[in-house]
Design an enzyme around this catalytic site. Structure first.
Site, PDB file in Angstrom:
ATOM      1  N   GLU A 185     -23.614  49.789 -70.533  1.00  0.00           N
ATOM      2  CA  GLU A 185     -21.912  50.923 -70.640  1.00  0.00           C
ATOM      3  C   GLU A 185     -22.594  52.659 -69.575  1.00  0.00           C
ATOM      4  O   GLU A 185     -23.237  53.817 -69.692  1.00  0.00           O
ATOM      5  CB  GLU A 185     -21.608  51.175 -71.301  1.00  0.00           C
ATOM      6  CG  GLU A 185     -20.247  51.736 -71.693  1.00  0.00           C
ATOM      7  CD  GLU A 185     -19.762  52.421 -72.551  1.00  0.00           C
ATOM      8  OE1 GLU A 185     -20.428  53.112 -73.658  1.00  0.00           O
ATOM      9  OE2 GLU A 185     -18.497  52.033 -73.389  1.00  0.00           O
ATOM     10  N   GLU A 244     -15.481  51.830 -83.522  1.00  0.00           N
ATOM     11  CA  GLU A 244     -15.274  51.022 -82.392  1.00  0.00           C
ATOM     12  C   GLU A 244     -15.850  52.196 -81.587  1.00  0.00           C
ATOM     13  O   GLU A 244     -16.267  53.550 -81.233  1.00  0.00           O
ATOM     14  CB  GLU A 244     -14.163  51.936 -82.297  1.00  0.00           C
ATOM     15  CG  GLU A 244     -13.288  51.069 -81.564  1.00  0.00           C
ATOM     16  CD  GLU A 244     -13.075  51.451 -79.546  1.00  0.00           C
ATOM     17  OE1 GLU A 244     -13.911  51.912 -79.428  1.00  0.00           O
ATOM     18  OE2 GLU A 244     -11.227  53.026 -79.520  1.00  0.00           O
ATOM     19  N   CYS A 290     -14.356  52.910 -73.435  1.00  0.00           N
ATOM     20  CA  CYS A 290     -14.811  51.955 -73.585  1.00  0.00           C
ATOM     21  C   CYS A 290     -14.140  50.175 -73.338  1.00  0.00           C
ATOM     22  O   CYS A 290     -15.044  49.213 -73.163  1.00  0.00           O
ATOM     23  CB  CYS A 290     -14.835  52.216 -75.370  1.00  0.00           C
ATOM     24  SG  CYS A 290     -12.909  52.326 -75.625  1.00  0.00           S
ATOM     25  N   LYS A 311     -13.704  64.857 -87.637  1.00  0.00           N
ATOM     26  CA  LYS A 311     -14.983  65.844 -86.687  1.00  0.00           C
ATOM     27  C   LYS A 311     -14.871  65.452 -84.968  1.00  0.00           C
ATOM     28  O   LYS A 311     -15.099  64.520 -84.562  1.00  0.00           O
ATOM     29  CB  LYS A 311     -16.539  65.801 -86.878  1.00  0.00           C
ATOM     30  CG  LYS A 311     -16.873  66.980 -86.157  1.00  0.00           C
ATOM     31  CD  LYS A 311     -18.239  66.227 -86.194  1.00  0.00           C
ATOM     32  CE  LYS A 311     -18.665  65.924 -84.476  1.00  0.00           C
ATOM     33  NZ  LYS A 311     -18.533  66.345 -83.433  1.00  0.00           N
TER      34      LYS A 311
HETATM   35  P1  NAI Z   1     -22.011  60.255 -78.966  1.00  0.00           P
HETATM   36  O1  NAI Z   1     -21.251  58.502 -79.806  1.00  0.00           O
HETATM   37  O2  NAI Z   1     -22.982  60.220 -79.081  1.00  0.00           O
HETATM   38  O3  NAI Z   1     -20.683  61.252 -79.645  1.00  0.00           O
HETATM   39  C1  NAI Z   1     -18.986  60.608 -80.071  1.00  0.00           C
HETATM   40  C2  NAI Z   1     -19.245  61.222 -81.553  1.00  0.00           C
HETATM   41  O4  NAI Z   1     -20.649  61.269 -82.422  1.00  0.00           O
HETATM   42  C3  NAI Z   1     -18.890  62.988 -81.042  1.00  0.00           C
HETATM   43  O5  NAI Z   1     -17.732  63.237 -82.017  1.00  0.00           O
HETATM   44  C4  NAI Z   1     -20.026  63.326 -81.542  1.00  0.00           C
HETATM   45  O6  NAI Z   1     -19.761  64.487 -81.580  1.00  0.00           O
HETATM   46  C5  NAI Z   1     -20.436  62.505 -83.092  1.00  0.00           C
HETATM   47  N1  NAI Z   1     -22.185  62.219 -83.048  1.00  0.00           N
HETATM   48  C6  NAI Z   1     -22.547  62.820 -81.780  1.00  0.00           C
HETATM   49  N2  NAI Z   1     -24.467  62.120 -82.864  1.00  0.00           N
HETATM   50  C7  NAI Z   1     -23.837  62.153 -83.672  1.00  0.00           C
HETATM   51  C8  NAI Z   1     -24.710  61.897 -85.084  1.00  0.00           C
HETATM   52  N3  NAI Z   1     -25.697  61.605 -85.136  1.00  0.00           N
HETATM   53  N4  NAI Z   1     -24.695  61.677 -86.202  1.00  0.00           N
HETATM   54  C9  NAI Z   1     -22.341  61.983 -86.303  1.00  0.00           C
HETATM   55  N5  NAI Z   1     -21.828  62.293 -84.937  1.00  0.00           N
HETATM   56  C10 NAI Z   1     -22.857  61.699 -83.742  1.00  0.00           C
HETATM   57  O7  NAI Z   1     -20.985  59.217 -77.078  1.00  0.00           O
HETATM   58  P2  NAI Z   1     -21.319  61.226 -76.087  1.00  0.00           P
HETATM   59  O8  NAI Z   1     -22.857  61.467 -76.352  1.00  0.00           O
HETATM   60  O9  NAI Z   1     -20.433  62.212 -76.208  1.00  0.00           O
HETATM   61  O10 NAI Z   1     -21.497  59.670 -74.856  1.00  0.00           O
HETATM   62  C11 NAI Z   1     -22.320  58.833 -74.643  1.00  0.00           C
HETATM   63  C12 NAI Z   1     -22.161  57.974 -74.129  1.00  0.00           C
HETATM   64  O11 NAI Z   1     -21.110  56.925 -75.173  1.00  0.00           O
HETATM   65  C13 NAI Z   1     -21.312  57.919 -73.163  1.00  0.00           C
HETATM   66  O12 NAI Z   1     -21.842  57.271 -72.172  1.00  0.00           O
HETATM   67  C14 NAI Z   1     -20.403  56.048 -73.881  1.00  0.00           C
HETATM   68  O13 NAI Z   1     -20.988  55.323 -72.516  1.00  0.00           O
HETATM   69  C15 NAI Z   1     -19.848  56.091 -75.015  1.00  0.00           C
HETATM   70  N6  NAI Z   1     -18.566  56.863 -75.681  1.00  0.00           N
HETATM   71  C16 NAI Z   1     -18.323  55.834 -75.490  1.00  0.00           C
HETATM   72  C17 NAI Z   1     -17.029  56.180 -76.480  1.00  0.00           C
HETATM   73  C18 NAI Z   1     -15.428  54.779 -76.920  1.00  0.00           C
HETATM   74  O14 NAI Z   1     -15.158  55.367 -76.800  1.00  0.00           O
HETATM   75  N7  NAI Z   1     -16.424  53.683 -77.204  1.00  0.00           N
HETATM   76  C19 NAI Z   1     -16.510  57.342 -76.347  1.00  0.00           C
HETATM   77  C20 NAI Z   1     -17.715  58.385 -75.746  1.00  0.00           C
HETATM   78  C21 NAI Z   1     -18.623  57.838 -75.883  1.00  0.00           C
END
Ligand code: NAI
Ligand code: MG
Length: 529
Positions: free
Chosen positions: A433, A301, A336, A226
Site C-alpha cells: 500500500e 479496518e 485504504c 484516540k
Molecule cells: P498507523 O497505523 O501507525 O496509525 C493509525 C492510528 O494508530 C493512529 O491513531 C496512531 O496513533 C495509532 N497507533 C500507531 N501505533 C500504535 C500502537 N503501537 N498501538 C496503538 N495505536 C497505535 O498509521 P500511520 O503510521 O499513520 O500510516 C502508515 C501507513 O498506514 C500508511 O502509509 C497507510 O499505508 C496505512 N494507513 C491506513 C489507513 C486506513 O485507512 N486503513 C489509515 C492510515 C494509514
C-alpha cells in the site's frame, strides 16, 4: 518502510525538516492563506483532552505540535495524553457504564436516538468551520471536506440515530431433549459490549471519528477515542459538539496523543471490553497482540491494494477514465480502498493510460484552503518520505513513470499525481500500500486470468469493475475477494452500506447494520415456565 524518524513522546517529533529523498522536485507556487477568525481562535489555545466531561491538560503536562501540511508550519498545540490519561478516561467510561442508574443507562432508546440525530444536525450547522479545520489539519481541499467528509459524518449520525430503537432480539422455540415435557420461554437481548477503545487514522479524521462513535452511541456503549496525532483537531471540535448535543459526561472521552504511548495503552487496557482500530495492517497486528491480555473484542479496518479492472466493453470510455483517475487520486490516494492497481483490457490500455495521465496532469495542486485547489499535500513529512520512497523504488526497479513521480515544491508535502506502467507483479509498488496518488497500470488479455491477478494480494478491501456486460460484472464481482466491489463507479460510500476487509484488510465491518453486531453482545435468556 524503515528509516523514518522515530516518534518520541513529549517532543515535537514531526518538526518540518529539509527533505532528502532522491525523487526530483518540480516547482510549485503555494499561496499563503490565513484561516478564518473562528478557526484561528480555536487554534490559538492549547487543545486539552476530554475526560469525564472535563477539558483538561495531560497528566504529564506535555503537549505536541500539529502542522499545516501545505506549509509545514505549526498551527496548534494539543495535549499529549499518555497511559495515565488513558487510565483516567477508561475509569470515567467504566464508571458510567457500570452504574445502572446513570442517565446514559436509563435513557430510553428513543431519547438516545434523538440525541444522536442532534449530533448530525450540529455537524451540519458547523459544516463550514469543520471543513476549514479539516482542510487545514489534513491538507485536503476545503471544498471536498465540505461536500464529502462533513455531510457523510452528519449522515452517519443521522443513520445510526434510527438504529437506537431497533436493536431487537428474538424469541426462540426450544426443544431441550433431556427435559421431556418441560416448558421454556427463551429469548435473546442485545446489550452494549461495555467500554470501547477506538483508535483512528488521519486520512478522514472527522469521518473516521463519526464511523466509530455513531455505532458506539446507538448501541449504548461508553468510549475512549484516540485520534491520530497528525490530525487531532476536528475530533476535539466534535467533542464540544457532542457536549452541546447533550451526551452525558464520561460517555465519550477523547485522548489525543501518540500511537505508541496513548494508543498502545488503550489497546492493552484490561478494563476495555473492545477495541476498534483503523490504520496500518502493521499496527493492526500489534492491536491484536495487545488485546490478547484480556481477550477484548477486536475490529480492524486496515490497508488495501485494490484492483480496478476495466474491460474493453466498458460503457463510456471517457467516464471510465475519469472514474479510474478519481479511484486513485481522490483524497490524494490516502484512501485504504484506493484503486491503486489499474488493470485494463489490452485493446484500450493505451487510451486509458493516456486518459488517466492527462487527468493527473490537469489536477490543480495547492493548499486545501485555496478555492481552486483540487489536490492538497500529503498529510505529513513521514508520508511524503514514504510515498516518494515508493516512487524511487518503482523507478529503480525499472518501472516506467508515465507522468508524475516527483515531489512538488520544497515546503509542504506535495507530490505529483503519478501513473506507472511496466511494473512486475513482484515489485513493492504493486504489492504494498503506497497511500499516495500513485497508480500502477497493467494490461490484460484474459477476463479469467485477471480475476486471479486481482486477488493476488494479501489485502482484500475493495475492487472496481468497469463493463457494460451485466453477467460479466456479476461473475467477476462474485469471485473478487474484497469487502466492497464497485461496478461502473468507485469510492461510493453510504452510512447504510457495510465497509470492511477480507484477508489482511481487517476484521469486521463499519457502517450499515452489520457494525451494530460488533458493538453488542447477545444474551440468551431462558425461563422455565
Ligand atoms: P498507523 O497505523 O501507525 O496509525 C493509525 C492510528 O494508530 C493512529 O491513531 C496512531 O496513533 C495509532 N497507533 C500507531 N501505533 C500504535 C500502537 N503501537 N498501538 C496503538 N495505536 C497505535 O498509521 P500511520 O503510521 O499513520 O500510516 C502508515 C501507513 O498506514 C500508511 O502509509 C497507510 O499505508 C496505512 N494507513 C491506513 C489507513 C486506513 O485507512 N486503513 C489509515 C492510515 C494509514
Ligand atoms: Mg504508524
Amino acid at each position: 518502510m524503515k528509516g523514518l524518524r522515530p516518534r518520541r513522546a513529549g517532543v515535537h517529533w514531526r518538526q518540518p525538516q529539509p527533505h532528502k529523498t532522491m525523487v526530483a522536485t518540480a516547482p510549485l507556487e503555494i499561496p499563503e492563506i490565513n484561516p478564518s477568525p473562528r478557526v484561528q481562535e480555536f487554534l490559538s489555545a492549547t487543545r486539552p483532552l476530554l475526560i469525564n466531561g472535563e477539558w483538561k491538560a495531560a497528566a504529564s503536562g506535555e503537549t505536541f505540535a500539529v502542522y499545516n501540511p501545505a506549509s509545514g508550519a505549526e498551527i496548534a498545540q494539543v495535549a499529549e495524553g499518555g497511559a495515565e490519561d488513558i487510565n483516567q478516561a477508561v475509569a470515567a467510561a467504566r464508571k458510567v457504564f457500570d452504574d445502572p442508574s446513570h442517565a446514559w443507562n436509563t435513557m430510553t432508546p428513543s431519547e438516545r436516538g434523538k440525541l444522536i440525530w442532534k449530533i448530525g444536525d450540529l455537524i451540519l450547522e458547523h459544516a463550514d468551520e469543520l471543513a476549514e479545520l479539516e482542510s487545514l489539519d489534513n491538507g485536503k481541499p476545503m471544498g471536498v471536506a465540505k461536500v464529502a467528509d462533513v455531510p457523510l459524518s452528519a449522515d452517519l449520525f443521522h443513520y445510526m440515530a434510527g438504529w437506537a430503537t431497533k436493536l431487537e432480539g428474538n424469541t426462540i422455540p426450544i426443544s431441550v431433549p433431556y427435559a421431556p415435557g418441560a416448558k421454556f420461554h427463551a429469548f435473546t437481548v442485545r446489550e452494549p459490549v461495555g467500554v470501547v477503545g477506538q483508535i483512528i487514522p488521519w486520512n478522514f479524521p472527522l469521518l473516521m471519528a463519526a464511523w466509530k462513535l455513531g455505532p458506539v452511541l446507538a448501541t449504548g456503549n461508553c468510549v475512549v477515542l484516540k485520534p491520530a496525532e497528525q490530525t487531532p483537531l476536528t475530533a476535539l471540535r466534535l467533542g464540544e459538539i457532542l457536549q452541546e448535543a447533550g451526551v452525558p459526561d464520561g460517555v465519550v472521552n477523547i485522548v489525543t496523543g501518540m500511537g505508541e504511548t496513548a494508543g498502545a495503552a488503550l489497546a492493552a487496557h484490561d478494563d476495555v471490553d473492545k477495541v476498534a482500530f483503523t490504520g496500518s495492517t502493521e499496527v493492526g497486528k500489534m492491536i491484536v497482540n495487545a488485546a490478547a491480555g484480556n481477550l477484548k473484542k477486536v475490529t480492524l479496518e486496515l490497508g488495501g491494494k485494490s484492483p480496478n479492472i476495466i474491460f474493453k466493453d466498458t460503457d463510456d470510455l471517457e467516464a471510465t477514465i475519469a472514474g479510474a483517475a478519481s479511484a486513485i487520486f481522490f483524497n490524494h490516494g490516502q484512501c485504504c480502498c484506493a484503486g491503486s492497481r489499474l488493470y485494463v483490457e489490452k485493446d484500450i490500455f493505451d487510451d486509458v493510460v493516456q486518459g488517466v495521465s492527462a487527468a493527473a496532469d490537469a489536477i490543480k495542486l495547492g493548499p486545501g484552503l485555496a478555492a481552486d485547489t483540487e489536490m492538497g499535500p500529503l498529510v505529513s513529512d513521514e508520508q511524503l518520505e514514504r510515498v516518494t520512497g515508493y516512487m524511487n523504488a518503482g523507478q529503480e526497479a525499472g518501472a516506467n513513470c508515465v507522468t508524475g513521480g516527483t515531489r512538488r515544491g520544497d515546503s509542504g508535502y506535495f507530490v505529483s499525481p503519478t501513473v506507472i506502467t511496466d511494473a512486475r507483479d513482484d515489485m513493492s509498488i504493486v504489492r504494498e500500500e503506497i497511500f499516495g496518488p500513485v497508480v500502477v497500470a497493467d494490461p490484460f488479455d484474459d477476463p479469467e486470468e485477471i480475476i486471479a491477478r486481482g486477488n493476488d494480494s494479501t489485502y482484500g478491501l475493495a475492487a472496481g469493475i468497469w463493463t457494460r456486460d451485466i453477467a460479466k460484472a456479476h461473475r467477476t464481482a462474485a469471485r473478487l475477494r474484497a469487502g466492497t466491489v464497485w461496478v461502473n463507479c468507485y469510492n461510493i460510500f453510504d452510512a447504510a452500506l457495510p465497509f470492511g476487509g477480507y484477508k489482511q484488510s481487517g476484521w469486521g465491518r463499519e457502517m450499515g447494520h452489520e457494525v451494530l453486531d460488533l458493538y453488542t453482545e447477545t444474551k440468551a435468556v431462558c425461563l422455565g415456565l
